[in-house]
Design a protein around this motif. Sequence first.
Motif, PDB file in Angstrom:
ATOM      1  N   LEU A 275       0.837  -1.204   0.000  1.00 20.88           N
ATOM      2  CA  LEU A 275       0.000   0.000   0.000  1.00 20.88           C
ATOM      3  C   LEU A 275       0.871   1.253   0.000  1.00 20.88           C
ATOM      4  O   LEU A 275       0.614   2.200  -0.753  1.00 20.88           O
ATOM      5  N   ASP A 276       1.911   1.263   0.825  1.00 22.43           N
ATOM      6  CA  ASP A 276       2.812   2.417   0.873  1.00 22.43           C
ATOM      7  C   ASP A 276       3.485   2.648  -0.481  1.00 22.43           C
ATOM      8  O   ASP A 276       3.642   3.793  -0.925  1.00 22.43           O
ATOM      9  N   SER A 277       3.883   1.556  -1.131  1.00 18.82           N
ATOM     10  CA  SER A 277       4.490   1.678  -2.461  1.00 18.82           C
ATOM     11  C   SER A 277       3.508   2.305  -3.440  1.00 18.82           C
ATOM     12  O   SER A 277       3.862   3.196  -4.222  1.00 18.82           O
ATOM     13  N   ALA A 278       2.269   1.826  -3.395  1.00 19.81           N
ATOM     14  CA  ALA A 278       1.243   2.330  -4.307  1.00 19.81           C
ATOM     15  C   ALA A 278       0.982   3.816  -4.072  1.00 19.81           C
ATOM     16  O   ALA A 278       0.882   4.606  -5.021  1.00 19.81           O
TER      17      ALA A 278
ATOM     18  N   LEU B 104       2.254  -7.561  -7.515  1.00 21.74           N
ATOM     19  CA  LEU B 104       2.508  -7.904  -6.114  1.00 21.74           C
ATOM     20  C   LEU B 104       1.222  -7.842  -5.297  1.00 21.74           C
ATOM     21  O   LEU B 104       0.995  -8.669  -4.412  1.00 21.74           O
ATOM     22  N   CYS B 105       0.386  -6.864  -5.594  1.00 24.85           N
ATOM     23  CA  CYS B 105      -0.909  -6.754  -4.915  1.00 24.85           C
ATOM     24  C   CYS B 105      -1.751  -7.997  -5.186  1.00 24.85           C
ATOM     25  O   CYS B 105      -2.355  -8.573  -4.277  1.00 24.85           O
TER      26      CYS B 105
ATOM     27  N   ILE C  56      -5.602  -0.539  -3.214  1.00 26.62           N
ATOM     28  CA  ILE C  56      -4.323  -0.462  -3.933  1.00 26.62           C
ATOM     29  C   ILE C  56      -4.550  -0.466  -5.439  1.00 26.62           C
ATOM     30  O   ILE C  56      -3.941   0.312  -6.184  1.00 26.62           O
ATOM     31  N   THR C  57      -5.442  -1.340  -5.884  1.00 27.09           N
ATOM     32  CA  THR C  57      -5.734  -1.427  -7.317  1.00 27.09           C
ATOM     33  C   THR C  57      -6.253  -0.107  -7.852  1.00 27.09           C
ATOM     34  O   THR C  57      -5.885   0.331  -8.948  1.00 27.09           O
ATOM     35  N   ASN C  58      -7.103   0.550  -7.079  1.00 33.02           N
ATOM     36  CA  ASN C  58      -7.628   1.844  -7.506  1.00 33.02           C
ATOM     37  C   ASN C  58      -6.551   2.924  -7.520  1.00 33.02           C
ATOM     38  O   ASN C  58      -6.540   3.803  -8.384  1.00 33.02           O
ATOM     39  N   LEU C  59      -5.641   2.849  -6.545  1.00 33.28           N
ATOM     40  CA  LEU C  59      -4.579   3.854  -6.461  1.00 33.28           C
ATOM     41  C   LEU C  59      -3.700   3.851  -7.708  1.00 33.28           C
ATOM     42  O   LEU C  59      -3.451   4.892  -8.314  1.00 33.28           O
TER      43      LEU C  59
ATOM     44  N   MET D 181      -5.196   2.197 -15.529  1.00 36.28           N
ATOM     45  CA  MET D 181      -4.435   1.142 -16.187  1.00 36.28           C
ATOM     46  C   MET D 181      -5.033   0.742 -17.528  1.00 36.28           C
ATOM     47  O   MET D 181      -4.348   0.219 -18.389  1.00 36.28           O
ATOM     48  N   GLU D 182      -6.327   0.997 -17.713  1.00 36.63           N
ATOM     49  CA  GLU D 182      -6.919   0.695 -19.017  1.00 36.63           C
ATOM     50  C   GLU D 182      -6.255   1.541 -20.097  1.00 36.63           C
ATOM     51  O   GLU D 182      -5.942   1.048 -21.188  1.00 36.63           O
ATOM     52  N   ASN D 183      -6.014   2.814 -19.780  1.00 36.38           N
ATOM     53  CA  ASN D 183      -5.329   3.685 -20.734  1.00 36.38           C
ATOM     54  C   ASN D 183      -3.874   3.269 -20.906  1.00 36.38           C
ATOM     55  O   ASN D 183      -3.325   3.310 -22.011  1.00 36.38           O
ATOM     56  N   VAL D 184      -3.243   2.876 -19.798  1.00 35.18           N
ATOM     57  CA  VAL D 184      -1.848   2.437 -19.859  1.00 35.18           C
ATOM     58  C   VAL D 184      -1.726   1.189 -20.714  1.00 35.18           C
ATOM     59  O   VAL D 184      -0.832   1.055 -21.540  1.00 35.18           O
TER      60      VAL D 184
END
Length: 270
Positions: free
Chosen positions: A172-175, A199-200, A213-216, A221-224
């Motif tokens: 979470l901190d990484s995100a 990793l999540c 975390i996924t939202n963060l 990510m769809e655009n990425v």
Amino acid sequence: MRFHEDTIFKIEGQKYGQELIEIMNIEGKILKVHQTEYGIVDPKMYKPDLVFELEDRIIILEFQSSYVDVNDKRRFRFYSAIIDQVKVKSKKPIEVHVLSTVEPEKTKCYKINPDSRFPIYIHSLKSIDGDRFINKMNTKIEHEEYFTEKELLMTTLFCFMKSTQDVEKKILDSAELISSIPGLKKEMAQFAKGIVLMLCDKFVKDDTLNYRITNLVGGNMENVERYAQDRVDENNKQIIIKLTEKGFTTEEIIETLNVSKDFIEKTLAK
């Protein structure tokens, strides 16, 4: 996982994967990042995290939050057999490397028979004070200082470092930190967010925290992914043109690149 990480890593993996293996003290130059989805097996059970082809060998890289047991050893051996026989078809030796959140640096072996041992190289980042590192990175954000590529990758690997926090909180901190870095290059952000989401997906069992975390890092990510796929398509178009000039048939190109006949025809029609 909400995105297809093979697409995310395929283009940027060669550049930033090099930084990743250097952090783990794996020597060698990455020539290619291989796809890790294999249709002949259940991808939930048998899907390596990353596969790098180096100049002299092929590296299967796994992220692990538990001790490598005999079932893991069998799974890693299976990966190597699939890659050797089905996908890469190279004469280069295949090695399995594990970045672990719990085990120290060591080499474990899977005994296939009394005369055959399959080594598994376990790596650790526990020598790094993770809390101190993250505090330093947060200070850089506060002062709007530049992040090096290595620092960003180290941030994604915070969960493997020594810390007073548990693995899920470290991810979470990484995100949160990665999402706060200003002016991050799209290519680098793509690779870093892909690592954090992987990793999540592997380590964060709490549904609420996983969603957070996924939202963060995954909200866009769809655009990425679309950006990454566009780059893959452009790369494939160049290869199709070159293969056609060398006399390859459409069927041979389909088998080589795993693209559709329609994609090839549209590429050559331009």
